[in-house]
Design an enzyme around this catalytic site. Structure first.
Site, mmCIF file in Angstrom:
data_model
loop_
_atom_site.group_PDB
_atom_site.id
_atom_site.type_symbol
_atom_site.label_atom_id
_atom_site.label_comp_id
_atom_site.label_asym_id
_atom_site.label_seq_id
_atom_site.Cartn_x
_atom_site.Cartn_y
_atom_site.Cartn_z
ATOM 1 C CG HIS A 99 0.205 11.615 3.032
ATOM 2 N ND1 HIS A 99 0.041 12.884 2.518
ATOM 3 C CD2 HIS A 99 -1.021 11.061 3.069
ATOM 4 C CE1 HIS A 99 -1.239 13.077 2.259
ATOM 5 N NE2 HIS A 99 -1.911 11.989 2.573
ATOM 6 C CG HIS A 101 -3.002 6.748 3.407
ATOM 7 N ND1 HIS A 101 -3.740 7.315 4.419
ATOM 8 C CD2 HIS A 101 -2.934 7.687 2.437
ATOM 9 C CE1 HIS A 101 -4.114 8.541 4.066
ATOM 10 N NE2 HIS A 101 -3.634 8.788 2.857
HETATM 11 P P1 5GP Z 1 -4.973 12.284 2.377
HETATM 12 O O1 5GP Z 1 -6.450 12.376 2.203
HETATM 13 O O2 5GP Z 1 -4.309 13.630 2.168
HETATM 14 O O3 5GP Z 1 -4.337 11.182 1.571
HETATM 15 O O4 5GP Z 1 -4.743 11.840 3.886
HETATM 16 C C1 5GP Z 1 -4.397 12.713 4.911
HETATM 17 C C2 5GP Z 1 -4.449 11.921 6.181
HETATM 18 O O5 5GP Z 1 -3.825 12.697 7.192
HETATM 19 C C3 5GP Z 1 -5.867 11.611 6.675
HETATM 20 O O6 5GP Z 1 -6.028 10.191 6.773
HETATM 21 C C4 5GP Z 1 -5.968 12.312 8.007
HETATM 22 O O7 5GP Z 1 -6.691 11.571 8.974
HETATM 23 C C5 5GP Z 1 -4.509 12.497 8.394
HETATM 24 N N1 5GP Z 1 -4.245 13.678 9.200
HETATM 25 C C6 5GP Z 1 -4.643 14.944 8.928
HETATM 26 N N2 5GP Z 1 -4.206 15.788 9.876
HETATM 27 C C7 5GP Z 1 -3.509 15.032 10.767
HETATM 28 C C8 5GP Z 1 -2.809 15.353 11.967
HETATM 29 O O8 5GP Z 1 -2.738 16.501 12.422
HETATM 30 N N3 5GP Z 1 -2.215 14.317 12.621
HETATM 31 C C9 5GP Z 1 -2.259 13.029 12.161
HETATM 32 N N4 5GP Z 1 -1.643 12.100 12.883
HETATM 33 N N5 5GP Z 1 -2.906 12.705 11.018
HETATM 34 C C10 5GP Z 1 -3.527 13.693 10.332
#
Ligand code: 5GP
Ligand code: ZN
Length: 140
Positions: A99, A101
């Protein structure tokens, strides 16, 4: 992937504030935003990291990013944005579905650039830099 949160969001099994969808890409607001408008852009296929992502799906994610960055910024009247992937656990990736951001940025928000994350390795020898560049250039 049945147990993947983001696959469940794409399937509609977990609700999200969806802001974009096409054949290969999907985008929605982050549930725990770092700034107003924080948006996640994902491929519809389940791939853990960029390293696993087929090129056509990578192109779809980039195309969605290109479309969405100005729209996200406009929606929250941002002055810029930090666009980043936490690629792999070592980089802090928590959800194992690749993903991007989009984090809107505001003049004077004080959060700094990506460079603020790193102390850097210190001075590196020319030979080491040459070797690294050669290794990257020589692999496909
Ligand atoms: P990572 O740390 O893996 O780069 O970011 C994962 C992101 O996914 C985090 O910013 C977190 O807030 C978001 N996230 C995790 N679970 C959910 C969810 O169920 N729904 C949404 N909309 N965002 C999520
Ligand atoms: Zn997934």
């Amino acid at each position: 992937m049945d147990d993947c949160i983001f696959c469940q969001i794409i399937a509609g099994d977990i609700p999200s504030r969806t802001v974009y969808e096409d054949e290969h890409a999907f985008a929605f607001l982050d549930v725990n935003p770092l700034a107003p408008g924080h948006t996640l852009v994902i491929p519809k296929g389940h791939h853990e990291t960029l390293n696993d992502l087929p090129a056509d799906e990578g192109s779809a994610v980039f195309s969605a990013l290109h479309d969405l960055v100005p729209r996200v910024e406009a929606a929250v009247d941002a002055d810029g944005s930090t666009v980043a992937f936490n690629n792999g656990e070592a980089a802090g990736q928590e959800v194992p579905h690749v993903h991007a951001h989009i984090v809107p940025r505001f003049d004077g928000d004080g959060n700094g650039p990506i460079h603020a994350l790193f102390d850097g390795p210190g001075e590196m020898a020319d030979e080491e830099l040459d070797r690294i560049a050669d290794d990257i250039a020589a692999t496909e």
